[in-house]
Enzyme design. Structure first.
Site, PDB file in Angstrom:
ATOM      1  CD  GLU A 114       3.164  22.950   6.731  1.00  0.00           C
ATOM      2  OE1 GLU A 114       2.988  22.961   7.962  1.00  0.00           O
ATOM      3  OE2 GLU A 114       2.591  22.153   5.968  1.00  0.00           O
ATOM      4  CB  SER A 389     -11.172 -24.171   1.603  1.00  0.00           C
ATOM      5  OG  SER A 389     -11.947 -24.506   0.465  1.00  0.00           O
TER       6      SER A 389
END
Length: 863
Positions: A114, A389
C-alpha cells in the site's frame, strides 16, 4: 549583351544593406522569442497563483479532524420509500488490534503493498505517485496505488471516493494535518483497523478470523499476502467468491514484498505455490446470524451504493431507497411460513422480485426461504437458471411483432418440427400437435413449436437486440435455436421482472434499482441515481404482447396461468417450466411431468413480479437424485405471484392497460386464413377479437360463411289464470333439421335474464309478477347460425286494479302480432262477461266479461 557594371563603392553599400537587413531580422526574432518566454512565465505564475488560491479555497472547506471518525467506521442509515428508517448498514463487530500486537510480517506486507515509503513521507509522496504510474505500466494495472496510507485514512474517515479536484485538495491538506497531529504508528493502527475487508467486516484482525479462523499471529505467509491485498478491491478479491482473482492478488503482494526486500525469492516462490483456498474456513456470516432486517433488499442496496463509488459500511451515508416495507414483510411472510403458500419441504427455494411497473423501482425482494446467513445467496438476483417459456414474449413473439408486425391472429401451424437449421426435433410439453392456431392461442397455451417458428422468422440477431433492450445482456454465444423456449439461457428474477415491466409500461424500460439518492456524511451533498428511461420497443408491441398475456390468466381452454388469476384485477403474465435431460430422466427414473424449475412473471399497470421456484440442486449431499417439482408444485410460483400482487394492490386503483392509437381491434371470424372480419350473422362463439398494427395487414374482407337464419314465426303469448303462468309458443320452418332456441326476457324493461335453450316450441313462466310487463325474446340457432330475435310483450293483470261489474267485454279486443283479427268483440251486458269474442285472427279471442281473464298481449316478430 552588355554586363551591368557596379563600382566598388556601390558593391560595398549593397553588401552593408543586406547585412543590416539580416541583423534587423535576427533582432526581431530575438524580441519575439523573449516575449513568448515572458508570456509563458507570466502564465505559469498566474496558473500557480490560481492553483494555490484554489487549493487554499478547497482546503478552507475541508472538515476538521475528528478522533472518533478516525478510529471507527460510521454506519449508513437506510430509509424506505416513505422516508422512515429501515435499518443501518455497517459493521457492529470488530476485532481491534493495537500497533504493537501486529506481526512484523503483516506490517511488511501491508506497507510493501500500500505505501512502501510510509515512514519517509509527510502524508503526501510525490515519489510514490511517479512510481505508481510506472508500476502500473510495467507490472499491470493495480500493482501499486498512488495514495499514501495517510491519505487513505483521511479519505475513509472524512471524504468520498469521488475523483474531483476539490476532494484531492482536501485529502492532501488533511493528510498533512494528520501527520502533524499523530505518529506514524498511530496512523498505521487507524488504517489497518478501519479498512473494509468484504462481507461487511472491517479490520485485518476481523478478516483473519473470518477467512482463516485464526488471529494474525497464526497466519502463514500466503495467508498474510491475501489479507494484505484485500483492501484494494475487497469484494473482487474475496477468496470465497472469486478465488481466481484472489489468487492473482496474493501473488502480486508476494512480488511486492520480495521487491522491497521483506521476503527472499525462495519464500516468495514457495508461497506462490500454495493455493489461496488452502486454510480457508467454511464461509459463514460474521456473527452467524443475519444482522439486517430485510436482508435480501439490503444486499441489493449495498451493491448499488458500492457501484456508485461509496462504502455503505463506513461512509456514514443516508441512503434513500425504493423499499415498500409492507410489501417486503409480506414477501418474507410468504417465503418463511406455510401460512400463505404451502411448500413441500424446507429445501424448496424461491426468488422474488417486485417492481413498480412504471419506474423500475424495486419494492420488495425475496432472496431465500428461511435464510441462515447475512448476504448469502440472493435468489432474486444471483441465481442463473433457464427461464423456460417465460422467455417466449421476449425472444419470440415480441421481436416478431416489432419487426414483422404480426397480428395477434397470425396463423402458425403447431406440427412436427426441427429447430431452425438443425435435425433436432422439437416437441410440446404434452407431446401433441394441435395444427393451425393464432399467435394468441399459441402463447396462452404455451406451445413450443409456434414459438420456435416465430424465433426463426425474426432471426437470432433481432431477437437478441430486442432482449438486450430489455436489460437481459445476452451474448451471441448464449443464443442457440433452443433459446426460443429458454434453452442455453441463465437468468434471474431481477432481470425477468425488469423485462416484463417494460411490456406493462408502453414499451419503456427502466433499469430495476433500489436506491433513489444518497446524502453524504456532510449532510449537504446529494447524489441522485435516477436511471434514464429507455424506449425498448414500439408501443404496439408492448400492448399486443400484454393483451395476449392476459389470456394466460383466463379460463380459455389450455390457458396455463389459471392459478395466478386475481379476481377484479387486469393482469398479464407468463408461466415457465424447464425439463430434465433425456439422459437424466432415463438414468434417475424421473417421473413424467417433473421439472427442475418453475417460473411466473407477470404485471399490472402498477406492479410487476417475477418468481423462480425450485431446488438449488436436484441431488442430495451424497449425489443421489432426490429433488424435483411435481406438476402441482410447479403451480407454487403462480400462487406466490397471485397472493403478492393481490396484497400490494389492495386499496389501490389499478387501471386496465390502455390501447395505443397504433393498434386496431377487429372482430375476426375464427378459422379464416387470411383473416376475415366477422359478419353480422357470425355466431358469437365463432368470433375472436384480435389486434392489428394500424396500417399493417388489417383485413378488409367480410366473411360470408354464415347466412341469415330465419327468426321464429307465429310467436304467441298468454297468461293462464288457472295455472298462474305465462305460456309462450312459436314455430320455425327448420324444426325437422334440429333447430334450437335461445330464450331470454325482461320484466318491466329492466335487466335481461336468460330462460335457457330448448328444442321445444313452448315456454312456460310460472308465478309471474302481478301487474308486470314481460318482454320475451326467442332466437333460433342451427349449427353455427343464429337468427335475429322474435319478441312478444305480455301484460300480467293486477287484481287490485280490477273492478266488479263494470266490464263491457273489452277483453275480447285482443291484438295478435300478425294483425289479422276479423272477429268482433261480443262481450255484452254490464259486468256479466258473456261475450264470446270470436275473433277470426290467428289466435282466438275468448274474452268474456269476467275481469279475471287477462289481456293475452300483442306479439311482434323481427325478421
Amino acid at each position: 549583351m552588355a554586363e551591368k557594371y557596379q563600382t566598388r563603392e556601390e558593391r560595398r553599400k549593397q553588401q552593408e544593406a543586406v547585412k543590416n537587413k539580416k541583423g534587423k531580422g535576427k533582432k526581431k526574432k530575438r524580441s519575439i522569442f523573449k516575449k513568448i518566454i515572458l508570456s509563458l512565465f507570466l502564465i505559469c505564475v498566474v496558473v500557480f497563483l490560481a492553483g494555490v488560491g484554489t487549493f487554499a479555497y478547497y482546503a478552507s472547506k475541508a472538515p476538521h479532524l475528528n478522533k472518533t471518525q478516525l478510529k471507527d467506521p460510521i454506519a449508513s442509515e437506510v430509509l424506505a420509500m416513505d422516508g422512515k428508517s429501515a435499518g443501518t448498514i455497517g459493521a457492529k463487530k470488530r476485532d481491534y488490534i493495537a500497533y504493537d500486537k501486529i506481526p512484523d510480517k503483516v506490517k511488511d506486507a501491508i506497507i510493501a503493498t500500500e505505501d512502501s515509503r510510509f515512514f519517509k513521507h509527510h502524508g503526501i509522496d510525490p515519489i510514490r505517485l511517479g512510481g505508481a504510474v510506472i508500476a502500473n505500466v510495467t507490472r499491470g494495472f493495480g500493482s501499486e496505488g498512488a495514495s499514501t496510507i495517510t491519505q487513505q485514512v483521511v479519505k475513509m474517515s472524512f471524504l468520498t471516493n469521488k475523483k474531483t479536484l476539490e476532494r484531492k485538495a482536501q485529502e492532501a491538506w488533511l493528510s498533512l494535518q494528520l501527520e502533524r497531529q499523530y505518529t506514524k504508528e498511530e496512523i498505521f493502527e487507524m488504517y489497518v483497523n478501519k479498512i473494509y475487508m468484504s462481507a461487511g467486516i472491517h479490520g485485518i484482525q476481523t478478516a483473519s478470523k473470518y477467512y482463516y479462523g485464526k488471529t494474525l499471529d497464526k497466519l502463514t505467509l500466503p495467508q498474510i499476502a491475501l489479507i494484505a491485498g484485500l483492501q484494494q478491491s475487497p469484494n473482487n478479491y474475496n477468496p470465497f467468491e472469486h478465488p481466481d482473482l484472489a489468487e492473482k492478488r496474493k501473488n502480486v503482494v508476494l512480488g511486492l514484498m520480495y521487491q522491497h526486500k521483506k521476503i527472499s525469492k525462495e519464500e516468495m516462490e514457495a508461497a506462490k505455490k500454495v493455493p489461496v483456498t488452502k486454510g480457508l474456513k467454511k464461509q459463514t456470516n460474521v456473527n452467524n446470524v443475519a444482522q439486517n432486517k430485510y436482508d435480501a433488499f439490503m444486499d441489493m442496496v449495498i451493491d448499488e451504493v458500492e457501484a456508485m463509488g461509496y462504502n455503505p459500511f463506513s461512509d456514514g451515508l443516508k441512503i434513500y431507497t425504493t423499499l415498500d416495507t409492507d410489501a417486503q414483510e409480506y414477501t418474507e411472510q410468504i417465503l418463511n411460513s406455510n401460512d400463505i403458500v404451502q411448500y413441500p419441504d424446507d429445501m424448496f427455494q424461491a426468488g422474488i422480485t417486485l417492481l413498480d411497473t412504471k419506474t423500475g423501482e424495486i419494492r420488495a425482494v425475496g432472496g431465500a426461504r428461511n435464510p441462515k446467513v447475512q448476504r448469502g445467496l440472493n435468489r432474486a438476483v444471483d441465481i442463473k437458471r433457464s427461464p423456460g417459456s417465460t422467455i417466449k414474449p421476449i425472444l419470440d413473439y415480441g421481436p416478431v411483432i416489432e419487426e414483422k408486425q404480426w397480428s395477434t391472429y397470425h396463423q402458425i401451424v403447431d406440427e412436427p418440427y426441427n429447430y431452425e437449421g438443425t435435425s433436432v426435433k422439437l416437441n410440446n410439453f404434452d407431446n401433441r400437435f394441435l395444427g393451425p392456431m393464432s399467435m394468441r392461442e399459441a402463447l396462452y397455451r404455451s406451445r413450443n413449436v409456434p414459438a420456435a417458428k416465430a424465433w426463426a422468422e425474426v432471426g437470432p440477431n433481432k431477437a437478441k437486440e430486442f432482449a438486450n433492450n430489455l436489460g437481459l445482456g445476452l451474448k451471441d454465444s448464449e443464443l442457440v435455436p433452443s433459446s426460443a423456449i429458454g434453452g442455453g439461457l441463465e437468468l434471474s428474477p431481477l432481470k425477468m421482472a425488469g423485462a416484463y415491466a417494460a411490456f406493462g409500461n408502453n414499451g419503456i424500460y427502466n433499469k430495476p434499482h433500489t436506491v433513489r439518492k444518497i446524502v453524504l456524511q456532510d449532510g449537504e451533498t446529494i447524489v441522485k441515481t435516477n436511471p434514464e428511461p429507455k424506449v425498448a420497443m414500439k408501443d404496439y408491441t408492448a400492448y399486443m404482447i400484454t393483451d395476449m398475456l392476459k389470456d394466460v390468466l383466463s379460463s380459455k381452454p389450455g390457458a396455463t396461468g389459471r392459478s395466478a388469476i386475481i379476481p377484479g384485477l387486469e393482469v398479464a403474465g407468463k408461466t415457465g417450466t424447464t425439463n430434465f435431460s433425456d439422459d437424466d430422466v432415463a438414468k434417475y427414473n424421473i417421473p413424467a411431468g417433473a421439472s427442475p424449475d418453475s417460473w411466473f412473471a407477470g404485471y399490472t399497470t402498477n406492479y410487476t413480479a417475477a418468481i423462480w421456484t425450485g431446488y438449488d440442486s436436484s441431488k442430495d449431499e451424497n449425489g443421489n437424485f432426490k429433488y424435483y417439482l411435481t406438476p402441482n408444485e410447479q403451480k407454487i410460483s403462480q400462487l406466490i405471484f397471485k397472493n403478492l400482487i393481490e396484497h400490494v394492490s389492495e386499496g389501490k386503483n389499478t387501471p386496465d392497460f390502455k390501447m395505443p392509437k397504433s393498434v386496431v381491434k377487429i372482430p375476426i371470424e375464427k378459422g379464416t386464413n387470411p383473416p376475415q372480419k366477422a359478419s353480422e350473422y357470425t355466431p358469437s362463439g365463432s368470433i375472436s377479437y384480435e389486434l392489428f398494427v394500424r396500417g399493417h395487414n388489417e383485413p378488409s374482407q367480410v366473411s360470408h360463411r354464415y347466412e341469415q337464419l330465419e327468426a321464429p314465426t307465429n310467436l304467441n303469448g298468454t297468461y293462464d289464470q288457472a295455472t298462474n303462468q305465462i305460456i309462450v309458443n312459436w314455430n320455425h320452418p327448420k324444426i325437422s333439421e334440429g333447430v334450437s332456441f335461445e330464450i331470454s326476457g325482461s320484466l318491466n324493461n329492466e335487466g335481461k335474464q336468460s330462460y335457457g335453450n330448448t328444442k321445444d316450441t313452448t315456454l312456460s313462466i310460472a308465478n309471474p309478477q302481478p301487474g308486470g310487463t314481460y318482454q320475451i325474446e326467442v332466437k333460433a340457432i342451427l349449427g353455427d347460425q343464429t337468427s335475429k330475435s322474435a319478441t312478444i310483450t305480455i301484460k300480467v293483470p293486477d287484481p287490485d286494479e280490477l273492478g266488479n261489474g263494470d266490464d263491457n267485454g273489452d277483453n275480447g279486443d285482443q291484438d295478435q302480432d300478425n294483425g289479422e283479427h276479423n272477429g268482433s268483440d261480443n262481450g255484452n251486458g254490464p259486468g256479466n262477461g258473456n261475450g264470446p269474442g270470436n275473433g277470426n285472427g290467428s289466435g282466438n279471442d275468448n274474452g268474456g266479461g269476467n275481469q279475471e281473464n287477462p289481456d293475452p298481449g300483442s306479439g311482434t316478430e323481427t325478421p
